[in-house]
Every structure is written in C-alpha cells, then in structure tokens.
Design a protein around this motif. Structure first.
Motif, PDB file in Angstrom:
ATOM      1  N   GLU A   1       5.085  -3.474 -12.860  1.00  0.00           N
ATOM      2  CA  GLU A   1       4.787  -2.093 -12.480  1.00  0.00           C
ATOM      3  C   GLU A   1       3.301  -1.885 -12.208  1.00  0.00           C
ATOM      4  O   GLU A   1       2.913  -1.085 -11.368  1.00  0.00           O
ATOM      5  CB  GLU A   1       5.350  -1.125 -13.533  1.00  0.00           C
ATOM      6  N   LEU A   2       2.462  -2.661 -12.908  1.00  0.00           N
ATOM      7  CA  LEU A   2       1.018  -2.610 -12.642  1.00  0.00           C
ATOM      8  C   LEU A   2       0.725  -3.161 -11.236  1.00  0.00           C
ATOM      9  O   LEU A   2      -0.097  -2.616 -10.497  1.00  0.00           O
ATOM     10  CB  LEU A   2       0.255  -3.409 -13.705  1.00  0.00           C
ATOM     11  N   LEU A   3       1.431  -4.219 -10.854  1.00  0.00           N
ATOM     12  CA  LEU A   3       1.270  -4.788  -9.499  1.00  0.00           C
ATOM     13  C   LEU A   3       1.652  -3.753  -8.442  1.00  0.00           C
ATOM     14  O   LEU A   3       0.965  -3.598  -7.426  1.00  0.00           O
ATOM     15  CB  LEU A   3       2.151  -6.039  -9.330  1.00  0.00           C
ATOM     16  N   LEU A   4       2.745  -3.032  -8.701  1.00  0.00           N
ATOM     17  CA  LEU A   4       3.192  -2.003  -7.750  1.00  0.00           C
ATOM     18  C   LEU A   4       2.186  -0.861  -7.662  1.00  0.00           C
ATOM     19  O   LEU A   4       1.933  -0.324  -6.587  1.00  0.00           O
ATOM     20  CB  LEU A   4       4.567  -1.456  -8.149  1.00  0.00           C
ATOM     21  N   LEU A   5       1.602  -0.507  -8.808  1.00  0.00           N
ATOM     22  CA  LEU A   5       0.603   0.563  -8.827  1.00  0.00           C
ATOM     23  C   LEU A   5      -0.613   0.151  -7.996  1.00  0.00           C
ATOM     24  O   LEU A   5      -1.156   0.951  -7.223  1.00  0.00           O
ATOM     25  CB  LEU A   5       0.189   0.884 -10.267  1.00  0.00           C
ATOM     26  N   CYS A   6      -1.025  -1.123  -8.132  1.00  0.00           N
ATOM     27  CA  CYS A   6      -2.156  -1.630  -7.339  1.00  0.00           C
ATOM     28  C   CYS A   6      -1.824  -1.600  -5.842  1.00  0.00           C
ATOM     29  O   CYS A   6      -2.658  -1.222  -5.023  1.00  0.00           O
ATOM     30  CB  CYS A   6      -2.512  -3.055  -7.752  1.00  0.00           C
ATOM     31  N   ALA A   7      -0.591  -1.982  -5.497  1.00  0.00           N
ATOM     32  CA  ALA A   7      -0.175  -1.967  -4.086  1.00  0.00           C
ATOM     33  C   ALA A   7      -0.237  -0.540  -3.536  1.00  0.00           C
ATOM     34  O   ALA A   7      -0.772  -0.302  -2.446  1.00  0.00           O
ATOM     35  CB  ALA A   7       1.240  -2.532  -3.941  1.00  0.00           C
ATOM     36  N   ALA A   8       0.268   0.425  -4.317  1.00  0.00           N
ATOM     37  CA  ALA A   8       0.253   1.831  -3.883  1.00  0.00           C
ATOM     38  C   ALA A   8      -1.187   2.325  -3.729  1.00  0.00           C
ATOM     39  O   ALA A   8      -1.503   3.065  -2.791  1.00  0.00           O
ATOM     40  CB  ALA A   8       1.014   2.698  -4.885  1.00  0.00           C
TER      41      ALA A   8
ATOM     42  N   PHE B   1       1.838  -8.195  -3.730  1.00  0.00           N
ATOM     43  CA  PHE B   1       2.025  -7.483  -5.004  1.00  0.00           C
ATOM     44  C   PHE B   1       3.345  -6.730  -5.013  1.00  0.00           C
ATOM     45  O   PHE B   1       4.067  -6.720  -6.006  1.00  0.00           O
ATOM     46  CB  PHE B   1       0.877  -6.475  -5.213  1.00  0.00           C
ATOM     47  N   GLN B   2       3.646  -6.084  -3.878  1.00  0.00           N
ATOM     48  CA  GLN B   2       4.886  -5.310  -3.808  1.00  0.00           C
ATOM     49  C   GLN B   2       6.091  -6.234  -3.980  1.00  0.00           C
ATOM     50  O   GLN B   2       7.017  -5.949  -4.732  1.00  0.00           O
ATOM     51  CB  GLN B   2       4.990  -4.577  -2.471  1.00  0.00           C
TER      52      GLN B   2
ATOM     53  N   ILE C   1       6.272   5.037  -8.683  1.00  0.00           N
ATOM     54  CA  ILE C   1       4.960   4.408  -8.507  1.00  0.00           C
ATOM     55  C   ILE C   1       4.584   4.332  -7.027  1.00  0.00           C
ATOM     56  O   ILE C   1       3.465   4.656  -6.635  1.00  0.00           O
ATOM     57  CB  ILE C   1       4.942   2.994  -9.146  1.00  0.00           C
ATOM     58  N   MET C   2       5.548   3.917  -6.187  1.00  0.00           N
ATOM     59  CA  MET C   2       5.246   3.778  -4.760  1.00  0.00           C
ATOM     60  C   MET C   2       4.952   5.139  -4.113  1.00  0.00           C
ATOM     61  O   MET C   2       4.215   5.221  -3.143  1.00  0.00           O
ATOM     62  CB  MET C   2       6.389   3.068  -4.018  1.00  0.00           C
ATOM     63  N   SER C   3       5.522   6.218  -4.684  1.00  0.00           N
ATOM     64  CA  SER C   3       5.259   7.564  -4.149  1.00  0.00           C
ATOM     65  C   SER C   3       3.800   7.967  -4.338  1.00  0.00           C
ATOM     66  O   SER C   3       3.287   8.844  -3.648  1.00  0.00           O
ATOM     67  CB  SER C   3       6.121   8.610  -4.849  1.00  0.00           C
ATOM     68  N   LEU C   4       3.140   7.347  -5.312  1.00  0.00           N
ATOM     69  CA  LEU C   4       1.748   7.714  -5.614  1.00  0.00           C
ATOM     70  C   LEU C   4       0.785   7.339  -4.484  1.00  0.00           C
ATOM     71  O   LEU C   4      -0.355   7.804  -4.463  1.00  0.00           O
ATOM     72  CB  LEU C   4       1.294   7.053  -6.922  1.00  0.00           C
TER      73      LEU C   4
END
Length: 302
Positions: free
Chosen positions: A9-16, A238-239, A254-257
């Motif tokens: 989830e941290l990887l997804l947050l970085c991608a977003a 990352f995604q 997370i991706m919505s952010l």
C-alpha cells in the motif's frame, strides 16, 4: 502478511503521489514544446528505461503472475500486438490530456482525469460487466462535482477541461483493455511495449502536425526527466508490484489520492489558487470516486 500488505500500500501511495505531481511538469513543459512532441519524448524514453527494469524484476520473480494454471505469454514477440493496441489508447488519452493542459490548470486536470475510473465502470457496462447502485451514486456525485468545478464563463479553460475529460475516456478504454490482456501476457513487458508504441504514435503525429524543435526538448529537460523516470518507469512498476498484495478496497482509495496530490502540487509549485466553489466541486468528485470504487469492491472481491 500484514507487513506485506502495508508495504504494497505504501508503494501504491508513492505511485499516486508521483502521478499527482506529474501534472505540474506536464503543465510546465507546455511553455517550451508542443504536446505531442513532449509525449513522444516522455514515453519513448520511459519505455526504454522500463526494459532493463523488466529483466531485473523478472530475475527476482517479482512480476505479477496470472491465475494458477493460466498460460502466460511472456516473450516480447507475443506481447507486441496487445502492447501496440494499449499504446494506441494511451497515445490518444495522453495527447488529449496534454493538449488540455495548454488551457487548464494542473490541479483541475488532475481531478478531471480522476474520472477515468468512473468511466471504466460506465464503459464496462457496455461490455456486460455488472455494476451496482454504489457505482451509480458515485457517478452522480462526481458528475455534480464536475459541473460545480466547470466554470462556464472561462471559455479557453472550459476547452481544456473538456479535452482532459475526453482523454479520461481514452484512458478508461486503455484500462479495460489492459485488464483483459494482463492475465494472458507478461505485465511488465506489455507495459514497456505499450509505452514505446505510444511514444512512436506521438512522434509520428508530432511530425505531421507540430513544429517541434530539439531546443524545446532541451528547455523542457526537467519535466521530461520527471515524467520518464517517476511518472512512467517508477510509478508504473510500483503500481504493478503494489496491486499484488494490497487490499483491493484500500488500493482504490489510495489511487484516488492522485487527484488530491495534483491539486496540492499545483498550489505549492505553480501557485494555482482554487476558489471555494472549485474546491467544493473537487470534494464532490473525490467523494463520488471513492463511493463508486467502494461499490465496485463491495460487489466484487476479485
């Protein structure tokens, strides 16, 4: 398992975050070069960077594997057709979005692009994919937000907003196509080929309709570098890695952010100021996106 999920989830947050910030360099580059030329540089170079990454990740067996028992076509040659098709939709979406950024702000573009996932549900209906009342409610909220965000007195900004919205349609088709292909083909190879084709289509289109110069690319070196490294190679990887272990309902939030990050980056870096009315529109859109995504996953845990 919890630790794996948190990392994912941290990887997804970085991608977003990388994708949200990307609207700023995309906007800045437009002062130096035309939209298609910019896309040609960022996608061709981004695709080339991804090639060594593909080999590195493949050797670590970290690449998304399809369902057990599904035969995955992993040779470069096998992924060409699918990659070219994805590259075409990506080219169309990126061209419209980049063209829209000539007329509208980075923050607005970030929010309007966020409509992509709602459009995925809507277009999915025509393919016979089921949806539920949450999705419809979310879509209604987001469209109301889009209406509030739309400033009908600013004609050129309106043109920009509409172009970005049209781009979100092309991205939605690209997402649905990728969803079907990714279970049968090597995901990262498909991604690299898609970027290279997108870059080639952009370069061809640019040669036909734009007067791009090498100096323009030199002047926009920083935006191109950011897009090629962070927005293309890093965020995409990352995604891909994040989606493997993240809880689906968390992943969508997370991706919505990305939209929120785009708004903040536009404000902090480009000093874009939003009126209370525009912020209300963004709030409604974000609520709509989250509501519809909640619905998608409440109805289907895939």
């Amino acid at each position: 398992m919890k630790e794996k999920q948190a990392k994912a989830e941290l990887l997804l947050l970085c991608a977003a975050l990388f994708w949200g910030i990307a609207f700023v360099p995309q906007k800045m580059a437009m002062a130096h070069m035309p939209p298609l030329a910019f896309n040609a540089w960022r996608f061709l170079l981004g695709g080339l960077i991804l090639i060594p990454l593909v080999y590195w990740l493949s050797s670590r067996r970290e690449v998304a594997t399809p369902e057990k028992g599904a035969a995955v076509k992993s040779r470069w040659r096998d992924c060409m057709g699918g990659g070219a098709m994805l590259g075409f939709w990506l080219f169309l979406g990126a061209a419209l979005q980049q063209w829209g950024l000539v007329y509208t702000s980075a923050g607005r573009a970030g929010f309007i692009s966020g409509m992509e996932m709602l459009l995925v549900s809507l277009i999915g209906l025509s393919f016979g994919l089921a949806t539920n009342r949450w999705t419809w409610a979310g879509m209604g909220l987001a469209l109301a937000g889009l209406y509030v965000l739309g400033d009908f007195s600013q004609e050129s900004q309106m043109i920009g907003d509409l172009l970005v919205f049209a781009g979100a349609f092309a991205f939605a088709i690209q997402v649905l196509t990728a969803d079907r292909l990714v279970s049968r083909y090597h995901a990262l190879r498909l991604a690299a080929i898609q970027f290279l084709f997108c870059g080639l289509f952009s370069a061809l289109a640019s040669l036909l309709v734009e007067q791009a110069t090498l100096q323009g690319a030199v002047d926009a070196a920083w935006p191109i570098a950011y897009m090629m490294i962070f927005s293309t190679a890093v965020a995409f990887t990352f995604q891909l890695l994040g989606l493997r272990h993240a809880a689906t309902s968390h992943a969508t939030v997370i991706m919505s952010l990305e939209s929120v990050f785009a708004l903040l980056a536009g404000w902090l870096i480009l000093s874009e100021v939003f009126t209370g009315y525009e912020l209300l529109g963004c709030g409604l859109m974000l609520s709509g996106m989250l509501l519809s995504r909640y619905g998608t996953h409440a109805g289907s845990h895939h």
